[in-house]
Design an enzyme around this catalytic site. Structure first.
Site, PDB file in Angstrom:
ATOM      1  N   GLU A 143      -4.882  -8.749  -0.698  1.00 20.08           N
ATOM      2  CA  GLU A 143      -5.661  -8.521   0.525  1.00 20.08           C
ATOM      3  C   GLU A 143      -7.121  -8.383   0.130  1.00 20.08           C
ATOM      4  O   GLU A 143      -7.461  -7.507  -0.689  1.00 20.08           O
ATOM      5  CB  GLU A 143      -5.212  -7.256   1.275  1.00 20.08           C
ATOM      6  N   GLU A 147       0.840  -1.217   0.000  1.00 20.61           N
ATOM      7  CA  GLU A 147       0.000   0.000   0.000  1.00 20.61           C
ATOM      8  C   GLU A 147       0.868   1.258   0.000  1.00 20.61           C
ATOM      9  O   GLU A 147       0.797   2.093   0.908  1.00 20.61           O
ATOM     10  CB  GLU A 147      -0.997  -0.032   1.177  1.00 20.61           C
TER      11      GLU A 147
END
Ligand code: AHR
Length: 520
Positions: free
Chosen positions: A323, A200
């Site tokens: 994810e 991220e």
């Protein structure tokens, strides 16, 4: 009509109409094109994620070598190992998540008593003693028979740190890091193939722009030496959050294809980041919203894929959804930073529909990692000291593991609706595959919270022989397994179908999942 009579009449009408709603069924059709298969469903779609977060690692996987109360192998719980082996988990991502960009792997090697501590700044601010490090994780993967997927620290690490980590775990010759590994008790390298370059990076990984990260990525991978024992490192660029299509566009545009093996994508099903709601006590409206978010995965995969197709029409670069899952409020009384949540039939519906989406897009989606394996978010396992339970999500993933490495058989779904107030979602979700032994598996979910659906599965291109089926269902959507009743929800044999030529006709109860096994 007298007022009282009118009231009775209205009440009778209301009762009759609610009865009709509860009883009524709608129908859908699933056509399985058994002769049109060309892509393989990578087993890695059924992957998992284990972060240093709450009790995923500490207390979940790892309870310490000296724990006399909980049976373990080198500190790893044996009940967890057995459960995950039964699940056939193909890969495990570690050590994060956001934690990865704070993690310095050299702190987690060597004698445990000498390891420095680390404060987990992202998750609860707890101090960890680094007793679970690289050897512990990679040995555990060997125990589980699963492939490790390491997330490198780009946010607060260095190029050298990553280059050294690869040398440490993958080099069999003489080199500073391979020698250090041997000194720490491991002769042979582990041969780690999958490497994430940060996590991220648009957020907790460093709040970078995609242009800046694309350059950083190029720099990092330039120094990632393949020590020839993995068949080539698989380099994964930190991907977009949800519908940030520009992120994927820039990475695909700015990173030469020869430097890129996969682009990641994260998507969580959340009602509202500021009001996530309880994991177990939710209304139908909240269920509907979560299912809407989960089904958005279809559009996300399609649109990120379209961008990737533009730059990589031969589909050399994979999409890794590393994810995904449902995200709710933590269980009352637990540390808000530990993300510990229960898991109900709603989660079973998220898992069933999401895995069908991934299967159906297996030409581009080559890996996915449910967040997270134990005690965090949409876990497959919950533990409480020596107790352990398997969640409804575990059971879906186990029922679906028949699709791993099987040939995808394209399905056409003539859907029916799941309607809530004035909104509708497609009620049925399906995917199909043929395994090496010639058995065709069809996984079907009915997400409707109230209605049974009559479903016809028509197989084109093969003759249907014997049919067996399993179902996961429960009386209430909010039902879940508890430490006192760990088997309240578990799969059962399903007989609610009949053969009709090359078709199978079945009645799918509300919020249920069925996997059919069809032999020729
Ligand atoms: O899975 C929990 C967190 O969600 C991960 O650490 C991060 O990558 C994501 O935002």
């Amino acid at each position: 009509m007298h007022t009282f009579q009118r009231l009775v009449f209205v009440l009778l009408l209301a009762t009759a109409s609610s009865f009709l709603t509860a009883q009524s069924t709608a129908s859908g059709k699933i056509i399985v094109n058994a002769d049109l298969g060309k892509d393989t469903i990578s087993k890695h779609i059924y992957g998992h994620f284990s972060e240093h977060l709450g009790h995923c690692i500490y207390g979940g996987f790892y309870v310490g070598e000296n724990n006399a109360k909980i049976p373990n192998i080198k500190g790893v719980r044996t009940d967890v190992v057995d459960a995950l082996k039964a699940l056939k988990i193909p890969n495990l991502r570690w050590p994060g998540g956001c934690f990865a960009d704070t993690y310095h792997w050299k702190d987690g090697i060597g004698p445990k008593s000498e390891r420095p501590s680390i404060v987990n700044t992202w998750w609860g601010g707890v101090t960890e003693d680094n007793s679970f490090g690289t050897h512990d994780f990679l040995d555990m993967c060997e125990l589980l028979g699963t492939e490790p997927y390491l997330s490198a620290n780009v946010g607060s690490g260095t190029v050298k740190e990553l280059a050294d980590w690869i040398q440490y775990v993958n080099h069999d010759g003489t080199s500073p890091m391979a020698d250090l590994r041997r000194k720490n008790g491991r002769e042979k390298s582990w041969g780690v193939k999958y490497w994430g370059i940060g996590n991220e990076m648009w957020g907790c990984g460093g709040h970078m722009t995609p242009e800046f990260y694309a350059n950083i990525y190029r720099q990092y991978v330039t120094f990632m030496t393949d020590w020839t024992n993995t068949g080539g490192l698989f380099r994964v660029a930190s991907g977009a959050g949800g519908n940030n299509y520009n992120w994927t566009e820039v990475l695909m545009r700015d990173i030469p294809l020869r430097m890129l093996d996969a682009v990641a994508l994260h998507h969580y099903s959340v009602i509202d980041w500021n009001a996530k709601g309880s994991a177990t006590e939710y209304s139908e409206g909240q269920y509907f919203t979560i299912m809407k978010k989960a089904l958005e995965m279809e559009e996300l995969v399609q649109r990120h894929t379209t961008i990737m197709d533009k730059y990589d029409p031969k589909k050399r670069v994979a999409l890794f959804v590393d994810e995904w899952g449902g995200w709710y409020n933590v269980e009352p009384g637990t540390n808000p930073g530990f993300l510990y949540q229960q898991n109900t039939m709603r989660d079973a519906m998220i898992a069933a529909t999401t895995l069908n989406i991934f299967n159906n897009h297996c030409d581009r989606v080559k890996m996915a990692n449910l967040a997270q394996t134990i005690n965090v978010l949409q876990a497959v396992i919950l533990t409480d000291e020596e107790k352990m339970l398997l969640t409804p999500t575990y059971h879906v993933m186990k029922m679906y593991n028949v699709h791993q490495d099987a040939l995808l058989l394209p399905v056409d779904v003539q859907n029916c609706n799941y309607t809530f107030e004035n909104q509708s979602l497609p009620a049925l979700s399906a995917s199909a595959s043929r395994d090496n032994s010639g058995v065709t598996h069809i996984s079907v979910a009915n997400i409707d919270s109230k209605e049974t659906k009559s479903v016809t599965v028509e197989l084109r291109g093969i003759a249907v022989g014997t049919v067996e089926a399993e179902i996961l269902r429960s009386a209430k959507l909010q039902d879940h397994n508890t430490f006192d009743q760990p088997d309240a929800i578990k799969p059962a044999r399903f007989n609610g179908f009949k053969r009709n030529g090359n078709s199978i006709e079945m009645e799918l109860p509300p919020f249920s999942v069925v996997v059919l096994a069809v032999k020729r």
